[in-house]
Design an enzyme around this catalytic site. Structure first.
Site, PDB file in Angstrom:
ATOM      1  CB  THR A 128      -0.922   0.020   1.239  1.00 42.39           C
ATOM      2  OG1 THR A 128      -0.105  -0.056   2.416  1.00 42.39           O
ATOM      3  CG2 THR A 128      -1.906  -1.126   1.207  1.00 42.39           C
ATOM      4  CE1 TYR A 129       1.899   7.496  -2.162  1.00 41.97           C
ATOM      5  CE2 TYR A 129       1.228   8.428  -0.054  1.00 41.97           C
ATOM      6  CZ  TYR A 129       1.859   8.567  -1.287  1.00 41.97           C
ATOM      7  OH  TYR A 129       2.450   9.749  -1.631  1.00 41.97           O
TER       8      TYR A 129
END
Length: 179
Positions: free
Chosen positions: A52-53
């Site tokens: 994820t980010y």
């Protein structure tokens, strides 16, 4: 002469999933990466869809991700490593920017062993995968033992020595780190 032996059971809780700063610190400590190198590798992993980010202050995970992590724990380890309820973490900092969830694998089935990664990408992914899995596992149980020893010195003065150690009674979340 052994004066006292004190053995106490204790518990260790798992760390929460990574934020940007904790990922940089752990990558420096365990992998020898600079903060800039860690973020370059994390950007590559993010662009590949593996994580994820990676710019976040949040330690919370999406409920579907927590469920996926719990399924992966149940499949990979025995039921003894899965807590009755999912673990939920909150950021302690009042000024935290929690627009994004914690840094975690996008797919828990993509273990470090079967992920199509190599080199520094694999090393950082391994760190992220293990920390995320551990964050949803049960506490480790540890026995702490302290021994107090007294002796008489050559000048007749008493000397007191203390030794302490720990033994892992049940690995709990530490099992993910050893995987």
């Amino acid at each position: 002469r052994v004066e006292e032996v004190d053995t106490r059971p204790t518990r260790r809780n798992p760390w929460p999933p990574f934020t940007t700063s904790t990922l940089q610190m752990e990558a420096a400590r365990k992998l020898g990466f600079s903060a800039a190198h860690t973020m370059r590798v994390a950007q590559t992993l993010y662009e590949a869809g593996a994580i994820t980010y990676m710019r976040t202050d949040g330690v919370q995970m999406d409920p579907s991700a927590i469920s996926a992590a719990r399924v992966a724990i149940s499949d990979r380890y025995s039921g003894h490593y899965l807590p009755e309820k999912p673990r939920h973490y909150e950021t302690k900092a009042k000024n935290a920017q929690e627009a994004h969830e914690a840094i975690r694998p996008s797919n828990f089935a993509a273990t470090p062993a079967n992920a199509a990664l190599e080199g520094d990408d694999l090393r950082l992914y391994d760190l992220i995968w293990k920390r995320t899995m551990a964050s949803q596992m049960v506490d480790a149980r540890v026995l702490r033992t302290t021994i107090e020893i007294t002796a008489t010195g050559v000048d007749g003065e008493p000397a007191v020595f203390t030794a302490s150690g720990k033994a892992i009674e049940f690995a709990g979340f530490r099992r993910a780190s050893a995987a």
